[in-house]
Motif scaffolding. Sequence first.
Motif, mmCIF file in Angstrom:
data_model
loop_
_atom_site.group_PDB
_atom_site.id
_atom_site.type_symbol
_atom_site.label_atom_id
_atom_site.label_comp_id
_atom_site.label_asym_id
_atom_site.label_seq_id
_atom_site.Cartn_x
_atom_site.Cartn_y
_atom_site.Cartn_z
ATOM 1 N N SER A 68 5.422 6.590 -2.130
ATOM 2 C CA SER A 68 6.365 5.822 -1.312
ATOM 3 C C SER A 68 5.730 4.511 -0.840
ATOM 4 C CB SER A 68 6.800 6.641 -0.090
ATOM 5 O OG SER A 68 7.447 7.830 -0.484
ATOM 6 N N TYR A 69 6.525 3.449 -0.902
ATOM 7 C CA TYR A 69 6.110 2.119 -0.472
ATOM 8 C C TYR A 69 7.232 1.510 0.371
ATOM 9 C CZ TYR A 69 2.722 2.536 -4.308
ATOM 10 O OH TYR A 69 1.737 2.969 -5.142
ATOM 11 N N ARG B 173 0.846 -1.190 0.000
ATOM 12 C CA ARG B 173 0.000 0.000 0.000
ATOM 13 C C ARG B 173 0.881 1.239 0.000
ATOM 14 N NH1 ARG B 173 -4.928 -1.056 4.366
ATOM 15 N NH2 ARG B 173 -5.863 -2.877 3.311
ATOM 16 N N CYS B 174 0.430 2.246 -0.724
ATOM 17 C CA CYS B 174 1.166 3.507 -0.741
ATOM 18 C C CYS B 174 1.145 4.113 0.655
ATOM 19 C CB CYS B 174 0.540 4.450 -1.754
ATOM 20 S SG CYS B 174 1.334 6.073 -1.831
ATOM 21 N N GLU B 175 2.336 4.424 1.186
ATOM 22 C CA GLU B 175 2.424 4.981 2.528
ATOM 23 C C GLU B 175 2.193 6.484 2.536
ATOM 24 O OE1 GLU B 175 6.112 3.739 4.271
ATOM 25 O OE2 GLU B 175 5.272 1.776 4.797
ATOM 26 N N ARG B 176 2.624 7.141 1.476
ATOM 27 C CA ARG B 176 2.407 8.582 1.388
ATOM 28 C C ARG B 176 2.716 9.067 -0.024
ATOM 29 N NH1 ARG B 176 7.567 11.617 4.271
ATOM 30 N NH2 ARG B 176 9.186 10.146 3.618
#
Length: 207
Positions: A188-189, A168-171
């Motif tokens: 970011s991953y 999942r994309c963190e940010r």
Amino acid sequence: MTSATCPRGLVIFSPDFKIKLTLATPDEDEEVSKLRSIPSVRKHMPFLPTLTKDEAEITRIRRAEDPSLLDVVIFVRTPLINSKGREDGSSYAFAGVANVMGLGDEKNHGEVGIIIAPEFQGKGLTTPVLYTFLKYLFEHRKLRKVMFETSTQNKPMIGWLEKAAGLRCERIREGEWKSESGSIDVRSYAITGGEWGGVRNSLEKKM
């Protein structure tokens, strides 16, 4: 995965020996130079400087001296066809590069990048290449966390990270990368050591 150390450095193979990762050598300087100049490669990484063959050599030597970096060359096993049109052995062809940055810090984290040569894109190489590289980083180098950053417009890489690896994309960081064409938003991953087992099993099912 099979890995070994030879006079030319580290060599890592995928389980089926289709993929080989090696430390960069002078033999690949020209290929790396060409790769960095291809428009489809630069589309999502316009901040990367183009390199002449001589500049690629200087960059390779400089980066090899930095313990926080590990650059590897990607090779894929390809069949050799004889004059009768039949397979007669195989050889390894240059298929791109991968790297990890940030090795040796107190957190024991690293950021991974990958460039697949255009002629090998869309042929299912990303999964075995990153499986092989990540397995080495987590299980041999004992990293606690591996991170990925990619342009929000790089749909193939985002698709691999989210669908193949299940991340999942963190940010999203707006305007994080700069280039002559303007700012680039970045997704970011990350994979932690504790998550690696699940990711590894998922990738093995897709190989």
